[in-house]
Design a protein around this motif. Structure first.
Motif, short mmCIF file in Angstrom:
data_model
loop_
_atom_site.label_atom_id
_atom_site.label_comp_id
_atom_site.label_asym_id
_atom_site.label_seq_id
_atom_site.Cartn_x
_atom_site.Cartn_y
_atom_site.Cartn_z
N THR A 176 0.69 -0.79 0.11
CA THR A 176 0.21 0.48 -0.04
C THR A 176 1.27 0.82 0.04
O THR A 176 1.97 1.49 0.42
CB THR A 176 -0.92 -0.29 1.17
OG1 THR A 176 -1.96 -1.13 0.94
CG2 THR A 176 -1.94 1.44 1.44
N THR A 177 0.78 1.96 -1.43
CA THR A 177 1.72 3.40 -0.91
C THR A 177 0.03 4.75 -0.80
O THR A 177 -0.64 4.65 -1.30
CB THR A 177 2.22 3.63 -2.52
OG1 THR A 177 2.32 2.33 -2.49
CG2 THR A 177 2.43 4.62 -2.81
N THR A 178 0.76 5.59 -0.54
CA THR A 178 -0.12 6.53 0.67
C THR A 178 0.82 7.81 0.15
O THR A 178 2.59 8.36 0.32
CB THR A 178 -0.40 6.91 1.61
OG1 THR A 178 0.01 6.69 2.68
CG2 THR A 178 -1.03 5.76 1.83
N ILE A 179 0.62 8.62 -0.50
CA ILE A 179 0.79 10.37 -0.86
C ILE A 179 -0.59 11.61 0.21
O ILE A 179 -1.54 11.39 0.03
CB ILE A 179 1.54 10.81 -2.02
CG1 ILE A 179 2.33 9.73 -2.85
CG2 ILE A 179 1.53 12.61 -2.67
CD1 ILE A 179 2.83 10.22 -4.48
N ASP A 180 0.04 12.51 0.78
CA ASP A 180 -0.52 12.79 1.57
C ASP A 180 0.26 14.59 1.46
O ASP A 180 1.58 15.23 1.68
CB ASP A 180 -0.88 13.46 3.16
CG ASP A 180 -1.83 11.68 3.17
OD1 ASP A 180 -2.83 11.90 2.76
OD2 ASP A 180 -1.24 10.56 4.40
N MET A 181 -0.61 15.22 1.31
CA MET A 181 -0.19 16.84 1.53
C MET A 181 -1.08 17.47 2.16
O MET A 181 -3.22 17.32 1.58
CB MET A 181 -0.39 16.87 -0.56
CG MET A 181 0.56 18.33 -1.10
SD MET A 181 1.53 19.09 -2.64
CE MET A 181 2.78 18.42 -1.98
N GLY A 182 -0.98 19.00 2.71
CA GLY A 182 -2.16 19.33 2.94
C GLY A 182 -1.01 21.54 3.49
O GLY A 182 -0.26 21.43 3.63
N MET A 183 -2.34 21.88 4.01
CA MET A 183 -2.24 23.16 4.01
C MET A 183 -2.66 23.84 5.18
O MET A 183 -3.96 23.93 4.62
CB MET A 183 -2.46 24.68 2.28
CG MET A 183 -2.25 25.67 2.89
SD MET A 183 -0.39 26.29 3.08
CE MET A 183 -0.25 25.87 1.98
N GLY A 184 -2.25 23.98 6.13
CA GLY A 184 -3.06 24.84 7.56
C GLY A 184 -3.04 25.95 7.24
O GLY A 184 -1.72 26.71 7.53
N TYR A 185 -4.09 26.73 7.80
CA TYR A 185 -3.84 27.90 8.36
C TYR A 185 -4.25 28.67 9.45
O TYR A 185 -5.34 28.62 9.92
CB TYR A 185 -4.58 28.83 6.82
CG TYR A 185 -5.03 28.63 6.27
CD1 TYR A 185 -6.85 29.23 6.82
CD2 TYR A 185 -5.89 27.31 5.42
CE1 TYR A 185 -7.70 29.07 6.26
CE2 TYR A 185 -7.18 27.05 5.13
CZ TYR A 185 -8.14 27.96 5.90
OH TYR A 185 -9.52 27.95 5.46
N TRP B 221 2.62 24.35 5.39
CA TRP B 221 1.49 23.01 4.24
C TRP B 221 3.08 22.30 4.65
O TRP B 221 4.41 22.15 5.32
CB TRP B 221 2.64 23.24 2.93
CG TRP B 221 3.86 24.30 3.01
CD1 TRP B 221 4.50 25.58 2.70
CD2 TRP B 221 4.56 23.28 2.92
NE1 TRP B 221 4.99 25.88 2.23
CE2 TRP B 221 5.42 24.67 2.38
CE3 TRP B 221 5.08 22.49 1.95
CZ2 TRP B 221 7.03 24.44 1.72
CZ3 TRP B 221 6.82 22.26 1.78
CH2 TRP B 221 7.44 22.91 1.85
N SER B 222 2.66 21.13 4.40
CA SER B 222 3.87 19.72 4.38
C SER B 222 3.06 18.73 3.49
O SER B 222 1.85 18.65 2.53
CB SER B 222 3.58 18.67 6.67
OG SER B 222 1.60 18.56 6.81
N TRP B 223 4.22 17.79 3.52
CA TRP B 223 4.23 16.55 2.50
C TRP B 223 4.18 15.21 3.09
O TRP B 223 5.61 15.75 3.36
CB TRP B 223 3.44 16.78 0.80
CG TRP B 223 5.79 17.18 0.46
CD1 TRP B 223 6.12 18.55 0.20
CD2 TRP B 223 6.60 16.48 0.10
NE1 TRP B 223 6.43 18.19 -0.09
CE2 TRP B 223 7.48 16.90 0.15
CE3 TRP B 223 5.84 15.20 -0.12
CZ2 TRP B 223 8.77 16.22 -0.71
CZ3 TRP B 223 7.94 14.42 -0.53
CH2 TRP B 223 8.54 15.20 -0.64
N ALA B 224 4.06 13.95 2.24
CA ALA B 224 4.63 13.45 2.80
C ALA B 224 4.02 11.43 2.38
O ALA B 224 3.07 11.82 0.95
CB ALA B 224 3.92 12.87 4.44
#
Length: 380
Positions: A243-252, A287-290
């Motif tokens: 299983t492969t996952t990619i997550d990207m987010g922007m918090g403010y 922001w972050s991604w993983a």
């Protein structure tokens, strides 16, 4: 020579993952260092969009068609009301989309070199370049005492969950807003948005015949939110499930103070109104991604990278914004207008709002910033 170095880098990465006994951190930009700058720039650009859209979204709610709703006392009958507002602010998501697609592409390049799993970049390519930052608020407005003023209180959130609030922890109200998923748009994305604030208005001119009502006021709002995109894939590798996952987010989060003026005219069933605001905000975006792979049998095929993040604050004409302080050189002027329909003890209000600077300040704005809202209020 350059191509040879790429093959060497891929071989090293493959070896480091193949002989590890647990998940190994992998640099997906090893074969293309320039791509990392593309991701960072894309997310920073999107943060700048958020910094001007989030304050506007916070101030467009709790908009009433009257410049002053009347007094609680003295009055033949007390004046107060409450209801629901639903609205949205246009936002450009090109930077967010560009960053997400680039991460998927670079991940696939490394993954192919390491005989690992891949993610279909089409999942992120479906992220719209234009989007509406949604919001909904519960509004309350109370008439004043003796002096002709009124006070408004509002709470804005995307998906309220009262069970997230605990009486022994007042700060838990900030967790009341739950994420809304946007899979129906073709990608696995979500957003949550929370804002709480209030305003004070004092009437300068009472409506009389052809003369409209005029008021001035000020207000404050605190807002926080998150926008996220997620991609996941399951495949068979070496007769095992991975299983492969990619997550990207922007918090403010942003604090907003504003001053405003409003003029309104009652035409029996229909009321017209217009006004202007000056917004001063203190906004920070993070922001972050993983990515991560999880092989259910062979740990050596697992690899991850979850330490990619950045923070962006607004910059004005002075350096105070860079330190997260209020900067009066960064005021956002707004104009708004709308109409309301008067029913027995009920009002239906439609309004639009525009950020004036977005029409000429292309150094801080990519597009024109527009908002719209609908209000259903019950008023006595």
């Amino acid at each position: 020579m350059k191509s040879f170095r790429k093959y060497i880098s891929a071989a090293i990465l493959f070896a480091s993952a193949s002989f590890a006994f647990s998940a190994t951190e992998v640099n997906i930009f090893a074969l293309n260092p320039e791509a990392e700058e593309t991701v960072t720039n894309g997310l920073n650009d999107f943060a700048k969009e958020i910094m001007v859209a989030a304050p506007e979204a916070a101030t467009q709610m709790n908009v009433w068609q009257e410049a002053h709703i009347g007094n609680l006392f003295p009055s033949i009958h007390p004046h107060f009301g409450g209801g629901l507002s639903i609205g949205g602010t246009a936002i450009n998501m090109t930077g967010f989309k560009t960053a997400a697609v680039e991460v998927a592409n670079q991940f696939n390049t490394i993954s192919a070199a390491m005989l690992g799993d891949t993610i279909d970049p089409v999942i992120f390519e479906k992220i719209p370049e234009k989007f509406v930052l949604p919001s909904a608020s519960l509004d309350l407005r109370l008439g004043g005492f003796v002096m002709p003023f009124d006070i408004g209180i509002f709470v804005i959130m995307t998906n309220p969950n009262i069970f997230a609030v605990h009486l022994n922890d007042p700060s838990s109200i900030y967790n009341m807003s739950q994420a809304i998923n946007f899979k129906f748009l073709g990608f696995d994305g979500s957003i949550d948005y929370f804002s709480i604030g209030g305003d004070f208005r004092i009437r300068l001119l009472e409506e009389d015949g052809a003369v409209p009502a005029v008021s001035v006021g000020a207000g404050y709002a605190y807002t926080k939110g998150n926008i996220k995109a997620h991609a996941q894939n399951e495949s068979e590798i070496l007769s095992t499930t991975q299983t492969t996952t990619i997550d990207m987010g922007m918090g403010y989060q942003t604090q907003v103070i504003f001053i405003q003026g409003q003029v309104s005219k009652d035409l029996s069933i229909v009321s017209l109104f217009a006004g202007a605001r000056g917004i001063l905000s203190n906004t920070t975006c993070d922001w972050s991604w993983a990515f991560q792979t999880d092989n259910d049998t062979v740990d050596a095929l697992d690899f991850y990278d979850n330490d990619n993040n950045g923070s962006v604050t607004a910059t004005g004409l002075s350096d105070t914004h860079k330190n997260g302080k209020w900067d009066f050189s960064g005021i956002q002027p707004q104009v708004f207008a709308g109409l309301g329909f008067n029913l027995p003890k009920t009002q239906l209000t439609f309004s639009v709002c525009a950020d004036v600077r977005s029409f000429f300040d292309k150094g801080n704005y990519t597009d024109f910033i527009w908002s719209g809202a609908f209000g259903l209020h019950f008023k006595i």
